[in-house]
Design a protein around this motif. Sequence first.
Motif, short mmCIF file in Angstrom:
data_model
loop_
_atom_site.label_atom_id
_atom_site.label_comp_id
_atom_site.label_asym_id
_atom_site.label_seq_id
_atom_site.Cartn_x
_atom_site.Cartn_y
_atom_site.Cartn_z
N LYS A 138 0.84 -1.20 0.00
CA LYS A 138 0.00 0.00 0.00
C LYS A 138 0.88 1.25 0.00
N LEU A 144 3.41 5.81 -5.73
CA LEU A 144 3.12 5.97 -7.16
C LEU A 144 2.32 7.25 -7.39
N ARG A 145 1.37 7.47 -6.52
CA ARG A 145 0.55 8.68 -6.61
C ARG A 145 1.43 9.92 -6.46
N GLY A 148 3.81 10.18 -9.56
CA GLY A 148 3.10 10.39 -10.81
C GLY A 148 2.45 11.75 -10.91
N ARG A 149 2.01 12.29 -9.79
CA ARG A 149 1.11 13.44 -9.90
C ARG A 149 1.38 14.62 -8.96
N SER A 231 -3.13 14.97 1.26
CA SER A 231 -4.14 13.97 1.60
C SER A 231 -3.49 12.72 2.17
N MET B 68 -6.83 12.67 -7.32
CA MET B 68 -6.12 13.68 -6.53
C MET B 68 -7.09 14.78 -6.13
N PRO B 69 -6.73 15.55 -5.11
CA PRO B 69 -7.61 16.65 -4.68
C PRO B 69 -7.98 17.60 -5.82
N ARG B 72 -7.20 15.42 -10.77
CA ARG B 72 -6.42 14.56 -11.65
C ARG B 72 -6.43 13.13 -11.12
N ARG B 73 -5.97 12.22 -11.93
CA ARG B 73 -6.12 10.81 -11.63
C ARG B 73 -4.76 10.14 -11.67
N GLN B 74 -4.51 9.19 -10.80
CA GLN B 74 -3.32 8.35 -10.93
C GLN B 74 -3.77 6.91 -11.03
N TYR B 97 -9.01 2.46 -3.28
CA TYR B 97 -8.94 3.02 -4.63
C TYR B 97 -10.23 2.72 -5.36
N ASP B 189 -2.53 8.74 -17.37
CA ASP B 189 -2.73 8.68 -15.92
C ASP B 189 -1.99 7.50 -15.29
#
Lengths: 252, 252
Positions: A138, A144-145, A148-149, A231, B68-69, B72-74, B97, B189
């Motif tokens: 986890k 990764l999140r 990636g972002r 978050s 994401m807040p 956007r998406r991961q 998720y 993504d």
Amino acid sequence: MRTKRGESPLATLAGKYLTLDEDERELLGSLTHEPRRIARNSEVVREGKAADNLFVVRSGWLLSYTIMPDGRRQVLQVHLPGDIIGFCDMPLPSFTYELKSLTDCSLGLLTRDRVNHIFHTTPRLTGFLFSLMMVDQKTHTDRLRVLGRMNARDRVIHFLLSVLVRLRLTDEAEGDVFDFPLTQFDLADAVGLTNVSVSNALSSLQEQGIVKRSSGRMQILDEAYMREAVSFTNRFESIDISWFPYLQASRA
Amino acid sequence: MRTKRGESPLATLAGKYLTLDEDERELLGSLTHEPRRIARNSEVVREGKAADNLFVVRSGWLLSYTIMPDGRRQVLQVHLPGDIIGFCDMPLPSFTYELKSLTDCSLGLLTRDRVNHIFHTTPRLTGFLFSLMMVDQKTHTDRLRVLGRMNARDRVIHFLLSVLVRLRLTDEAEGDVFDFPLTQFDLADAVGLTNVSVSNALSSLQEQGIVKRSSGRMQILDEAYMREAVSFTNRFESIDISWFPYLQASRA
DNA sequence: CGAGGCCTTGAGCTTCTTCAAGGAAAGTGG
DNA sequence: CCACTTTCCTTGAAGAAGCTCAAGGCCTCG
């Protein structure tokens, strides 16, 4: 770096989820008997070495990482006291990354035979170990999140928080202050940035009174703000091992 | 999308590592009895839903992802036939998720009771399942390397390769050609880019004769070049489950 | 045949990187 | 304990990679 009450940090960690009986406590302790001492800044394993044992971190910090073809580095994980290193390499013939000590360390060796022994004799510990491994995963998806972002500032924030909550698990953090032996190069390689970006991010966080640094120590001043910014969720808070099948088997 | 010989893809996968006896084969098959049919583009689980069962993908593609807040998406993982979804959520109270189908899917449900049953009756399958989980984790650390340190072109290359080798495991790839139901938004993504960068990367790869796209299908023309470019290692090639403790227990 | 989703391409912008130099801190040896 | 060396951190300027915004075209499906 700092182990309280002479207890093994892994036992401290286990104690947060299980009430250990004496046998279990002793077994956990035995994993870190005759620990191997490792000097600061030394290579513990190289990629390709046979993965015939695991390591249990008794004290100290380590990094596992891979080297890219162009020589850059990606840190895969920071290992703290209480961590088990190499679990997920067991079905593979060899280690798939490098392991380096950041500080003087004390490592317990855990052979496959011994893993066998645990799995056969103490289903509760088995359940606990597997749960740890799943939480590890986890943690990786959370990263990764991040990679990636997230922008540079948030990456650094997330990294500091993840270290803080893990240190607290084994009582290695003193409130919101902790030892922080990583260089900015190390941190950069962990979150996919350069040392320059890390320096900028940390300076900005310090200037705004969110963290404070001083010679190898880190203080988290505004944890609430940081958690909100990324978050953050502490995966260790919600572990529940009561479902684990081996447990029920042993009780029946 | 395409299942050969009516066999479950998980059984096909297991057959690459174990010689299954009839009981084991039947047990694996039973996991995908009465599969749940899911229409293309539908939400299978939302974050926060109780994680009281796993899914076994019998056919179709799915994505798990977080939002994401800022919206956007991961994408955390692409799920293909033979995959088990949700293993590492078992010690957690709920899914962490979202899960969405990319194509029409057929999913086997696997309750915790049934996991229990497998763990108690077939140590060999147990070993196999844990090994799969560990390889899953390796795959995640490989992706950390990708998201942390690779440029757009290499990210796309790595992603395509990782899908290719997994499809081959369950005989879903036809040589170097396979169905590819992801949009460029999905791919972006997954590898931490935007759809624009993905479009540029794919166009460039196609122009250079490295891949070829046509209406939902993908062809890998220069696999050797691609493997070299990203130092790709296929983690499934080197799985060895013979060490697994439960195996030895059952043989003794 | 029309509508909506998906892909492509371009222009301008933002963020992070690279390169570089100066300064602080920490470790080392006399 | 001090001087020296090395490592680490900071700051700035210039550059590159990828992002945002936007418009146009294609393809698919109803």
